[in-house]
Design a protein around this motif. Structure first.
Motif, PDB file in Angstrom:
ATOM      1  N   VAL A 589       0.830  -1.202   0.000  1.00 54.64           N
ATOM      2  CA  VAL A 589       0.000   0.000   0.000  1.00 54.64           C
ATOM      3  C   VAL A 589       0.864   1.250   0.000  1.00 54.64           C
ATOM      4  N   HIS A 590       0.249   2.331  -0.416  1.00 52.39           N
ATOM      5  CA  HIS A 590       0.867   3.646  -0.437  1.00 52.39           C
ATOM      6  C   HIS A 590       0.071   4.540   0.503  1.00 52.39           C
ATOM      7  N   GLY A 591       0.712   5.539   1.046  1.00 48.80           N
ATOM      8  CA  GLY A 591      -0.003   6.490   1.882  1.00 48.80           C
ATOM      9  C   GLY A 591       0.751   7.802   1.949  1.00 48.80           C
ATOM     10  N   VAL A 592       0.022   8.896   2.022  1.00 51.15           N
ATOM     11  CA  VAL A 592       0.645  10.209   2.181  1.00 51.15           C
ATOM     12  C   VAL A 592      -0.077  10.960   3.288  1.00 51.15           C
ATOM     13  N   CYS A 593       0.664  11.818   3.976  1.00 53.08           N
ATOM     14  CA  CYS A 593       0.069  12.614   5.037  1.00 53.08           C
ATOM     15  C   CYS A 593       0.507  14.064   4.880  1.00 53.08           C
ATOM     16  N   PHE A 594      -0.420  14.960   5.121  1.00 49.34           N
ATOM     17  CA  PHE A 594      -0.152  16.391   5.143  1.00 49.34           C
ATOM     18  C   PHE A 594      -0.538  16.921   6.522  1.00 49.34           C
ATOM     19  N   ALA A 595       0.221  17.890   6.993  1.00 49.31           N
ATOM     20  CA  ALA A 595      -0.071  18.477   8.296  1.00 49.31           C
ATOM     21  C   ALA A 595       0.079  19.988   8.224  1.00 49.31           C
ATOM     22  N   GLU A 596      -0.763  20.677   8.988  1.00 48.69           N
ATOM     23  CA  GLU A 596      -0.655  22.120   9.160  1.00 48.69           C
ATOM     24  C   GLU A 596      -0.550  22.399  10.648  1.00 48.69           C
ATOM     25  N   VAL A 597       0.413  23.221  11.048  1.00 50.96           N
ATOM     26  CA  VAL A 597       0.635  23.511  12.464  1.00 50.96           C
ATOM     27  C   VAL A 597       0.804  25.017  12.665  1.00 50.96           C
TER      28      VAL A 597
END
Length: 735
Positions: A589-597
């Motif tokens: 599987v593939h996965g991506v994550c984005f975050a804003e802080v």
């Protein structure tokens, strides 16, 4: 003349294998036998929908019986005496006072054979079973132990020195891998346009299971025993328990009705289970030994730390040309785990060496996606640093060095969802965004044996020995059978978590769903085909022409209700078996994550604003459960990035935060807006495990978002306010 049967077609599939705590996918050849198939992912009536957990009511009302809830007639309570020293020889153990205490029924002295050495603070020395927990606690305190303290080392920086105290006679360093051409990499680095040289660290983590490790051993001196276990594998404890009790394995039953979290730490019976068996055998009475919370922190294993040194170079167009990596996996007395660099990314030339650094600390155990979050944090920080040094958008830099187009698709989707166009081009505004990618296997294996029974009164049951560790196994098991037979999910009853039922694999490596679901599908399919053979003549049709839907069995305008059809079955009803089918599962599987802080420039406090995770899963069995898994992974990675980490006193060799008061986990006030996205563009009509992938890239995305917000690159987790303030002060000094 014997007619030759046509040769069965063969196909190649990927299956998971765990080596040194790291899951690798191995290609094997299997026979393609036809039979059941899932069909299009968007054509299901139950699967790929939002299904409420079938065990939700018993859990929220407190009816669900966990191992901790077991109370048996005549049951004793066990407690463990732990070493207060990181390294010592046990000279003498005096249990006489404890033995004289009323209510004490059994004592196990681990040092009675002499030359017993403890190698970490918390290492078990003795155990007691008594009629009440309070008496057991008093008895532990009454045992007197004389120690000869020995030199210890608990920090990797010290353990790698030639004159460091030895954890094992052969030394503290154990080479695990050496790969690549170092000379070639060094030559290519000399020709690169930009170079980044840095090191990254992640601390030891604790699994923080809400239900501590433990067992209730129901053994009364006879020829049989029942073990109620908080375990990730119904079948993983039988052999060790039988050995400790002096019984054949066939005489031991394990039951895992419900369990409260494992995250990779609960395979086998462990030292606590062995001691429980020894106490029960000695007392000839049931013994309940659940670790105290402090025990849980000190002797139940942990997630390994890491220390990774990089030198990497890229060209002006953003191509990662060369990478040199020295990776230390810090597993205490164990090896730990760490995925090899450059992880997912493509470098024209790379060299890596992985080395296990041993210290006087409890041995690490697998922890959700073993070795991957640590590898991700290091490489994703490095990729970010290279991108900023080149003046490139970090998102575009990643796409430049990721060959698999699925990542490109997911990165674009995540960027739209988080609003990547709002990201500050220059760090220092106080608010920022970051991104990261991850990978995992999640394939299945041919271990599960499932039984589906249909009775004449219309009741349907599915049985298998698998455990449900809280991820929704009961729900998808029911749903698969119900959909195959055209019923509602409430029309099926499952029996799981008992070793007397069909075999099943342990819940590790995100392999449960991909192993169990195909076997459940196969059993349900076989039950339907058996039933069709009986019902078809009643409808004047061929078995393959029957349709099972909406609580009816029909063909050509004729139909029977489900109960009418079942009434035509033999007195014994129908029993069908099922096993794993390679065509019903997949891996990778593939996965991506984005975050804003948001970073407070005066206090150094980091406030997460939003997280987005995009994940492919093949066929989603239960969208609600998968979305919950993605949210859980994001929370766990957020906690890893900003809060968690074991703190050791190097001089004393003791842990300073073995409790939830100082070992901080993400709570309500730390949780930002979370957007879980199932990548429905994944065309695979197969089940893939999804429990672990969501934990991998989230912490890396947060670390990169912190840099984008304040310009401070924190290379050692967790990202605490003091590190932000030190970085800001250093910026002012340089300015």
């Amino acid at each position: 003349m014997i007619q030759q049967q046509p040769a069965k077609k063969k196909r190649k599939v990927l299956v998971p294998r765990v080596e040194n705590g790291i899951e690798r996918m191995v290609e094997i050849e299997v026979e393609d036998e036809g039979g059941p198939s899932w069909g299009p992912n968007n054509a299901h009536k139950l699967l790929n929908h939002h299904l409420v957990r079938v065990d939700g009511p018993v859990k929220v009302t407190g009816i669900a019986a966990y191992t901790y809830d077991r109370h048996l007639p005549g049951m004793l309570y066990g407690r463990i005496l732990r070493s207060p020293h990181a390294h010592a020889r046990v000279v003498r153990v005096d249990t006489s006072q404890a033995q004289r205490m009323p209510g004490v029924r059994a004592i196990v002295n681990l040092a009675e054979r002499g030359n017993y050495v403890v190698r970490f603070m918390g290492d078990p020395v003795a155990a007691v079973a008594a009629t009440t927990p309070e008496i057991a606690e008093d008895a532990i305190r009454a045992i007197k132990v004389e120690y000869e303290e020995l030199p210890h080392v608990v920090r990797a920086d010290e353990a790698i020195k030639p004159d460091a105290p030895k954890v094992f006679p052969e030394g503290n360093l154990e080479e695990k891998e050496r790969r690549g051409d170092l000379a070639k990499v060094e030559a290519e680095l000399a020709r690169c346009d930009v170079i980044v040289e840095a090191e990254y660290r992640t601390p030891t983590h604790h699994h923080a299971c809400l239900e501590t490790h433990g067992h209730v051993v129901d053994y009364r001196g006879g020829d049989r025993a029942v073990i109620y276990a908080s375990t990730q594998g119904t079948f993983t404890i039988l052999s060790d328990a039988a050995k400790e009790l002096g019984l054949p394995q066939s005489a031991v039953v394990s039951i895992v009705e419900h369990m409260g979290g494992g995250f990779g730490s609960k395979f086998g019976i462990g030292i606590e289970g062995k001691l429980a068996c020894q106490l029960a055998k000695q007392a000839r009475a049931p013994v309940k030994l659940m670790l105290t919370r402090k025990d849980e922190f000190l002797l139940a294993g942990n997630g390994p730390g890491s220390w990774q040194r990089f030198k990497a170079g890229a060209t002006r167009d953003g191509t990662l040309v060369a990478l040199r990596a020295t990776q230390y996996q810090m597993g205490g007395l164990g090896d730990g785990s760490l995925a090899g660099q450059p992880y997912i990314y493509t470098a024209r030339h790379f060299y890596r060496e992985r080395i296990a650094v041993h210290t006087h600390e409890d041995a690490a155990r697998a922890m959700r996606a073993p070795g991957h979050p640590q590898a991700s944090f290091a490489i994703e920080s490095l990729m970010d640093e290279l991108a900023y040094k080149l003046g490139m958008d970090p998102l575009e830099f990643r796409k430049k060095n990721l060959r698999d187009p699925v990542y490109h698709r997911q990165l674009d989707r995540g960027a739209r969802e988080i609003g990547w166009q709002r990201r500050p081009k220059e760090p220092g505004t106080g608010r920022g965004m970051g991104c990261a990618v991850g990978t995992w296997g999640g394939g299945g294996a041919p271990q599960c044996k499932v039984t589906v029974q249909i009775a004449r009164d219309g009741t349907v049951g599915v049985a298998v020995g698998t455990q449900d560790i809280g991820t929704g196994t009961r729900t998808f098991t029911r749903a698969i059978v119900a959909e195959e037979l055209g019923l509602n999910i409430r029309d099926v009853v499952e029996r799981i978590g008992d070793s007397r039922l069909g075999a099943a694999n342990a819940s590790g490596g995100s392999t449960t769903a991909a192993s169990l679901a195909p076997a459940v599908k196969d059993a349900a399919y076989n039950a339907r085909m058996q039933m069709a053979q009986v019902i078809a003549p009643l409808l004047g049709a061929k078995p393959e022409e029957l349709q099972f839907a909406d609580g009816k069995v029909s063909s050509g305008g004729k139909s029977l209700t489900w109960r009418q059809a079942c009434a035509a079955l033999p007195l014994a009803g129908i029993t069908a078996q099922g096993e794993w089918k390679a065509n019903l599962a997949a891996s990778g599987v593939h996965g991506v994550c984005f975050a804003e802080v948001e970073v407070d420039m005066e206090t150094g406090h980091v406030r997460p604003i939003k997280m987005v995770h995009v994940q492919d899963v093949g066929l989603p069995l239960n969208r609600l459960a998968i979305e919950s898994q993605l949210i859980g992974g994001m929370i766990q990675s957020l906690s890893m990035a900003l809060l968690e980490g074991r703190v050791m006193d190097a001089r004393l060799g003791v842990q300073l935060n073995p409790h939830f008061g100082d070992y901080k986990l993400a709570g309500t006030f730390e949780i930002p807006e979370m957007i879980p996205i199932i990548d429905d563009e994944d065309p695979r009509q197969a089940v893939i495990g999804v429990g672990e992938p969501a934990h991998i890239p989230g912490g890396s995305a947060i670390a990169n978002a912190v840099f984008n917000a304040c310009g401070v690159r924190v290379r050692e987790l967790p990202i605490t306010p003091d590190k932000i303030l030190q970085g800001l002060a250093e910026q002012r000094r340089r300015a």
